[in-house]
Design a protein around this motif. Sequence first.
Motif, PDB file in Angstrom:
ATOM      1  N   ASP A  34       0.837  -1.201   0.000  1.00  0.00           N
ATOM      2  CA  ASP A  34       0.000   0.000   0.000  1.00  0.00           C
ATOM      3  C   ASP A  34       0.876   1.256   0.000  1.00  0.00           C
ATOM      4  O   ASP A  34       1.312   1.729   1.042  1.00  0.00           O
ATOM      5  CB  ASP A  34      -0.932  -0.013   1.217  1.00  0.00           C
ATOM      6  N   LEU A  35       1.098   1.796  -1.178  1.00  0.00           N
ATOM      7  CA  LEU A  35       1.977   2.952  -1.323  1.00  0.00           C
ATOM      8  C   LEU A  35       1.357   4.241  -0.780  1.00  0.00           C
ATOM      9  O   LEU A  35       2.086   5.204  -0.500  1.00  0.00           O
ATOM     10  CB  LEU A  35       2.380   3.126  -2.784  1.00  0.00           C
ATOM     11  N   ALA A  36       0.048   4.253  -0.577  1.00  0.00           N
ATOM     12  CA  ALA A  36      -0.592   5.431   0.030  1.00  0.00           C
ATOM     13  C   ALA A  36      -0.103   5.610   1.468  1.00  0.00           C
ATOM     14  O   ALA A  36       0.090   6.738   1.940  1.00  0.00           O
ATOM     15  CB  ALA A  36      -2.106   5.289  -0.013  1.00  0.00           C
ATOM     16  N   ILE A  37       0.121   4.498   2.150  1.00  0.00           N
ATOM     17  CA  ILE A  37       0.634   4.562   3.528  1.00  0.00           C
ATOM     18  C   ILE A  37       2.048   5.133   3.513  1.00  0.00           C
ATOM     19  O   ILE A  37       2.406   5.958   4.359  1.00  0.00           O
ATOM     20  CB  ILE A  37       0.613   3.168   4.196  1.00  0.00           C
ATOM     21  N   VAL A  38       2.847   4.713   2.550  1.00  0.00           N
ATOM     22  CA  VAL A  38       4.215   5.234   2.428  1.00  0.00           C
ATOM     23  C   VAL A  38       4.156   6.745   2.215  1.00  0.00           C
ATOM     24  O   VAL A  38       4.951   7.487   2.792  1.00  0.00           O
ATOM     25  CB  VAL A  38       4.982   4.550   1.265  1.00  0.00           C
ATOM     26  N   GLY A  39       3.203   7.196   1.417  1.00  0.00           N
ATOM     27  CA  GLY A  39       3.038   8.625   1.183  1.00  0.00           C
ATOM     28  C   GLY A  39       2.740   9.381   2.467  1.00  0.00           C
ATOM     29  O   GLY A  39       3.242  10.495   2.673  1.00  0.00           O
ATOM     30  N   GLU A  40       1.929   8.792   3.339  1.00  0.00           N
ATOM     31  CA  GLU A  40       1.617   9.425   4.635  1.00  0.00           C
ATOM     32  C   GLU A  40       2.864   9.541   5.501  1.00  0.00           C
ATOM     33  O   GLU A  40       3.112  10.576   6.122  1.00  0.00           O
ATOM     34  CB  GLU A  40       0.533   8.630   5.372  1.00  0.00           C
ATOM     35  N   ILE A  41       3.648   8.484   5.538  1.00  0.00           N
ATOM     36  CA  ILE A  41       4.884   8.496   6.328  1.00  0.00           C
ATOM     37  C   ILE A  41       5.841   9.537   5.748  1.00  0.00           C
ATOM     38  O   ILE A  41       6.471  10.305   6.482  1.00  0.00           O
ATOM     39  CB  ILE A  41       5.551   7.097   6.345  1.00  0.00           C
ATOM     40  N   PHE A  42       5.941   9.563   4.428  1.00  0.00           N
ATOM     41  CA  PHE A  42       6.808  10.524   3.749  1.00  0.00           C
ATOM     42  C   PHE A  42       6.420  11.955   4.118  1.00  0.00           C
ATOM     43  O   PHE A  42       7.278  12.784   4.424  1.00  0.00           O
ATOM     44  CB  PHE A  42       6.745  10.330   2.229  1.00  0.00           C
ATOM     45  N   ARG A  43       5.127  12.258   4.090  1.00  0.00           N
ATOM     46  CA  ARG A  43       4.675  13.621   4.399  1.00  0.00           C
ATOM     47  C   ARG A  43       5.023  14.024   5.825  1.00  0.00           C
ATOM     48  O   ARG A  43       5.463  15.147   6.075  1.00  0.00           O
ATOM     49  CB  ARG A  43       3.176  13.765   4.137  1.00  0.00           C
ATOM     50  N   SER A  44       4.845  13.112   6.764  1.00  0.00           N
ATOM     51  CA  SER A  44       5.213  13.410   8.152  1.00  0.00           C
ATOM     52  C   SER A  44       6.716  13.640   8.270  1.00  0.00           C
ATOM     53  O   SER A  44       7.162  14.576   8.942  1.00  0.00           O
ATOM     54  CB  SER A  44       4.787  12.271   9.089  1.00  0.00           C
ATOM     55  N   ALA A  45       7.504  12.790   7.608  1.00  0.00           N
ATOM     56  CA  ALA A  45       8.964  12.947   7.648  1.00  0.00           C
ATOM     57  C   ALA A  45       9.381  14.264   6.991  1.00  0.00           C
ATOM     58  O   ALA A  45      10.258  14.973   7.503  1.00  0.00           O
ATOM     59  CB  ALA A  45       9.640  11.758   6.948  1.00  0.00           C
ATOM     60  N   HIS A  46       8.753  14.591   5.891  1.00  0.00           N
ATOM     61  CA  HIS A  46       9.085  15.820   5.165  1.00  0.00           C
ATOM     62  C   HIS A  46       8.797  17.053   6.034  1.00  0.00           C
ATOM     63  O   HIS A  46       9.606  17.979   6.104  1.00  0.00           O
ATOM     64  CB  HIS A  46       8.285  15.878   3.862  1.00  0.00           C
ATOM     65  N   THR A  47       7.667  17.047   6.690  1.00  0.00           N
ATOM     66  CA  THR A  47       7.304  18.166   7.561  1.00  0.00           C
ATOM     67  C   THR A  47       8.272  18.258   8.735  1.00  0.00           C
ATOM     68  O   THR A  47       8.734  19.355   9.086  1.00  0.00           O
ATOM     69  CB  THR A  47       5.856  18.002   8.067  1.00  0.00           C
ATOM     70  N   LEU A  48       8.599  17.120   9.334  1.00  0.00           N
ATOM     71  CA  LEU A  48       9.542  17.100  10.452  1.00  0.00           C
ATOM     72  C   LEU A  48      10.910  17.621  10.021  1.00  0.00           C
ATOM     73  O   LEU A  48      11.551  18.384  10.744  1.00  0.00           O
ATOM     74  CB  LEU A  48       9.657  15.687  11.024  1.00  0.00           C
ATOM     75  N   LYS A  49      11.326  17.224   8.826  1.00  0.00           N
ATOM     76  CA  LYS A  49      12.626  17.695   8.311  1.00  0.00           C
ATOM     77  C   LYS A  49      12.627  19.211   8.189  1.00  0.00           C
ATOM     78  O   LYS A  49      13.560  19.878   8.637  1.00  0.00           O
ATOM     79  CB  LYS A  49      12.918  17.066   6.947  1.00  0.00           C
ATOM     80  N   GLY A  50      11.588  19.764   7.593  1.00  0.00           N
ATOM     81  CA  GLY A  50      11.514  21.210   7.419  1.00  0.00           C
ATOM     82  C   GLY A  50      11.470  21.962   8.731  1.00  0.00           C
ATOM     83  O   GLY A  50      12.168  22.966   8.912  1.00  0.00           O
ATOM     84  N   MET A  51      10.675  21.460   9.674  1.00  0.00           N
ATOM     85  CA  MET A  51      10.594  22.116  10.988  1.00  0.00           C
ATOM     86  C   MET A  51      11.939  22.068  11.707  1.00  0.00           C
ATOM     87  O   MET A  51      12.370  23.053  12.307  1.00  0.00           O
ATOM     88  CB  MET A  51       9.528  21.432  11.862  1.00  0.00           C
ATOM     89  N   SER A  52      12.609  20.913  11.623  1.00  0.00           N
ATOM     90  CA  SER A  52      13.899  20.745  12.299  1.00  0.00           C
ATOM     91  C   SER A  52      14.942  21.693  11.727  1.00  0.00           C
ATOM     92  O   SER A  52      15.705  22.321  12.471  1.00  0.00           O
ATOM     93  CB  SER A  52      14.387  19.302  12.154  1.00  0.00           C
ATOM     94  N   ALA A  53      14.979  21.790  10.413  1.00  0.00           N
ATOM     95  CA  ALA A  53      15.943  22.686   9.764  1.00  0.00           C
ATOM     96  C   ALA A  53      15.651  24.138  10.140  1.00  0.00           C
ATOM     97  O   ALA A  53      16.573  24.907  10.431  1.00  0.00           O
ATOM     98  CB  ALA A  53      15.901  22.499   8.250  1.00  0.00           C
ATOM     99  N   THR A  54      14.378  24.498  10.151  1.00  0.00           N
ATOM    100  CA  THR A  54      13.988  25.868  10.500  1.00  0.00           C
ATOM    101  C   THR A  54      14.410  26.218  11.923  1.00  0.00           C
ATOM    102  O   THR A  54      14.850  27.335  12.191  1.00  0.00           O
ATOM    103  CB  THR A  54      12.460  26.043  10.347  1.00  0.00           C
TER     104      THR A  54
END
Length: 169
Positions: A34-54
Motif C-alpha cells: 500500500d503505497l498510500a501509507i508510504v506517502g503518509e509516512i513521507f509527508r510526516s517525515a518531510h514536515t519534520l525535516k523542514g521544521m527541524s531545519a527551520t
Amino acid sequence: MEVNQYLEMFIEESKEHLQACSEHLLELEKNPEDLAIVGEIFRSAHTLKGMSATMGFEDLADLTHKMENVLDAIRNEKIKVTPEIFDVVFESVDHLEEMVYDIADGGDGKRNVQETVAKLKNIELGEPVVAAKVLTKQTVEAPVPVEEVDFKLTYDDFEKTVILQSSEQ
C-alpha cells in the motif's frame, strides 16, 4: 511569539509527526504493497525535516532527510519494502524520537546516528542493509587493509580518494 513558544510548538508537532510515522509504519507492515501509507509516512517525515531545519536542529533534519529519501524511493517503486528496510526505518524513527525528547528536556538533540545513516544510504542505493563500522579505538589501532574495503557500500568518490591516498602514505 517568543523563541520558547516556537520551541514548544516544534516539540509538540514533532511528537505528533513521529507518532504518525510509527502508526503508519505498523500499518504498512501489515500492508507492504500500500503505497498510500508510504506517502503518509513521507509527508510526516518531510514536515519534520523542514521544521527541524527551520529550528536549527541539523542532526534531526539530516537523519529525517535520509529517511525521507528511502521513503521516496519506496513510494516511487524504485525499491521494495522488506523486513530489513522496516527495521532501519523504525530504527530511524526511534532515533528521531530520542532526539526530540532530548530537545524537550533542554538538550541539543544531537545523537550518534552514523550507523543508521549508512544503512539508509545503502537502502537508497539498492545495496544490502549492512551495519556500518563505527570507528573505535580498536578499529583505529588495527585498520582494515585498503584492498578489503568495499567502497561501493559506504563511500563516495571523494572519501575513496582520501582513503586510497592515506593508505599509500
